[in-house]
Motif scaffolding. Structure first.
Motif, short mmCIF file in Angstrom:
data_model
loop_
_atom_site.label_atom_id
_atom_site.label_comp_id
_atom_site.label_asym_id
_atom_site.label_seq_id
_atom_site.Cartn_x
_atom_site.Cartn_y
_atom_site.Cartn_z
N ILE A 139 -22.03 -65.27 34.21
CA ILE A 139 -21.33 -63.88 34.66
C ILE A 139 -22.18 -63.02 35.04
N LYS A 140 -22.31 -62.61 36.78
CA LYS A 140 -23.54 -61.53 37.09
C LYS A 140 -23.35 -60.65 36.08
N LYS A 141 -23.81 -59.73 36.55
CA LYS A 141 -24.61 -58.55 35.61
C LYS A 141 -23.71 -57.54 35.97
N PRO A 142 -22.52 -57.14 35.79
CA PRO A 142 -21.89 -55.68 35.92
C PRO A 142 -22.41 -54.48 36.66
N ASP A 143 -22.07 -53.79 37.28
CA ASP A 143 -22.99 -52.08 37.53
C ASP A 143 -22.72 -51.45 36.10
N ALA A 144 -23.39 -50.91 36.23
CA ALA A 144 -23.10 -49.55 33.99
C ALA A 144 -23.67 -48.09 35.13
N LYS A 145 -23.98 -47.91 36.04
CA LYS A 145 -24.21 -46.10 36.07
C LYS A 145 -23.43 -45.87 36.71
N PHE A 146 -22.26 -44.93 37.03
CA PHE A 146 -20.99 -44.21 37.92
C PHE A 146 -21.40 -42.91 38.63
N LYS A 147 -21.67 -42.54 39.57
CA LYS A 147 -21.41 -41.12 40.09
C LYS A 147 -20.75 -40.08 39.18
N ASN A 148 -19.76 -40.60 39.34
CA ASN A 148 -18.60 -39.88 38.16
C ASN A 148 -17.25 -40.45 38.23
N VAL A 149 -16.36 -40.27 37.79
CA VAL A 149 -14.88 -40.97 38.02
C VAL A 149 -14.07 -41.03 38.76
N LEU A 150 -14.16 -39.93 39.69
CA LEU A 150 -13.47 -40.60 41.53
C LEU A 150 -14.38 -42.04 41.63
N SER A 151 -15.87 -41.50 42.15
CA SER A 151 -16.47 -43.05 42.42
C SER A 151 -16.15 -44.61 41.69
N LEU A 152 -16.17 -43.55 40.13
CA LEU A 152 -15.90 -45.54 39.25
C LEU A 152 -14.32 -45.86 39.39
N PHE A 153 -13.14 -45.09 39.69
CA PHE A 153 -11.84 -45.47 40.37
C PHE A 153 -11.43 -46.09 41.36
N GLU A 154 -13.04 -45.41 42.09
CA GLU A 154 -12.25 -46.06 43.86
C GLU A 154 -13.37 -47.57 43.86
N ALA A 155 -14.24 -47.38 43.07
CA ALA A 155 -14.97 -49.01 42.75
C ALA A 155 -14.05 -50.42 42.07
N VAL A 156 -12.78 -49.57 41.31
CA VAL A 156 -12.15 -50.23 40.82
C VAL A 156 -11.02 -50.87 41.95
N LEU A 157 -10.56 -49.81 42.24
CA LEU A 157 -10.10 -50.34 43.81
C LEU A 157 -10.45 -51.40 44.62
N LYS A 158 -12.01 -51.20 44.62
CA LYS A 158 -12.46 -52.16 45.74
C LYS A 158 -12.53 -53.34 45.25
N HIS A 159 -12.22 -53.33 43.39
CA HIS A 159 -13.23 -54.96 43.27
C HIS A 159 -11.90 -55.60 42.78
N GLU A 160 -10.33 -54.10 42.61
CA GLU A 160 -8.66 -55.30 42.95
C GLU A 160 -9.04 -55.15 44.14
N GLU A 161 -8.92 -55.00 45.16
CA GLU A 161 -8.77 -55.25 46.61
C GLU A 161 -9.14 -56.49 46.20
N PHE A 162 -10.87 -56.44 46.62
CA PHE A 162 -11.40 -58.03 46.66
C PHE A 162 -10.38 -59.10 45.98
N ILE A 163 -9.52 -58.99 44.16
CA ILE A 163 -9.20 -60.06 43.82
C ILE A 163 -7.98 -60.15 44.71
N SER A 164 -7.14 -59.30 44.79
CA SER A 164 -6.30 -59.87 45.81
C SER A 164 -6.36 -60.61 46.57
N GLU A 165 -7.13 -60.07 47.23
CA GLU A 165 -7.64 -61.37 48.75
C GLU A 165 -7.67 -62.56 48.50
N SER A 166 -8.56 -62.62 47.13
CA SER A 166 -8.93 -64.13 46.66
C SER A 166 -7.75 -64.77 46.13
#
Ligand code: FEO
Length: 170
Positions: free
Chosen positions: A73-100
């Protein structure tokens, strides 16, 4: 017996679900290190939930007489600007999973594997719930902005939001 294209699509999804679990584990550890205890608990729980997802896929492939491949498994990101940008990354990933998941359904339809298409419905519902839950969190974080006191209360409250929104995983 699973058709080859369906088996391949399901194996690709197993890899994505394992990556999801790794990604949320990495995010949870970041949040914990920054003192966001509630956010880290939410993410550790999400990482566990993703484990349930990939175990469901593995179990299904085996039950249908297919073969699973557990890849590196590829290494995931380990650094995030703040909590909001972290959850924006979660949403982007979940949208990718839904599409998959939608793409696997398209493979099932073209291969006339309606049993697997039907089995995937649980994930379709799960993805709607996951995206809704994360959008709700993002809306709240946008309202909070840079208000540290409210962010502190949000961190204390986030697990109760999870209980209200989460779909039972089993
Ligand atoms: Fe298993 Fe969050 O998708």
């Amino acid at each position: 017996m699973l058709k080859e294209k369906v088996e391949k699509a399901l194996n690709a999804q197993i890899e994505k679900e394992i990556y999801s679990s790794h990604l949320y584990l990495s995010m949870a550890s970041w949040a914990e290190s920054k003192g966001f205890e509630g956010v880290s608990k939410w993410l550790y729980a999400q990482s566990d939930e993703e484990r349930v997802h990939y175990l469901k896929f593995i179990g299904y492939v085996n039950e249908r007489g297919g073969t699973t491949e557990i890849t590196a498994i590829k290494k995931p990101d380990a650094k995030f600007k703040n909590v909001l940008s972290l959850f924006e990354a979660v949403l982007k990933h979940e949208e990718f999973i839904s599409e998959s998941i939608n793409e696997i359904q398209a493979v099932c339809i073209s291969e006339k594997d309606f049993s697997t298409q039907n089995w995937l419905q649980w994930f379709v519902t799960e993805q709607i719930e996951e995206e809704k839950s994360v959008r709700n969190i993002i809306d709240k974080l946008k309202m909070i902005g840079n208000d540290g006191n409210t962010l502190y209360l949000f961190d204390k409250d986030i697990m109760s939001m999870r209980t209200a929104n989460a779909t039972p995983v089993k």
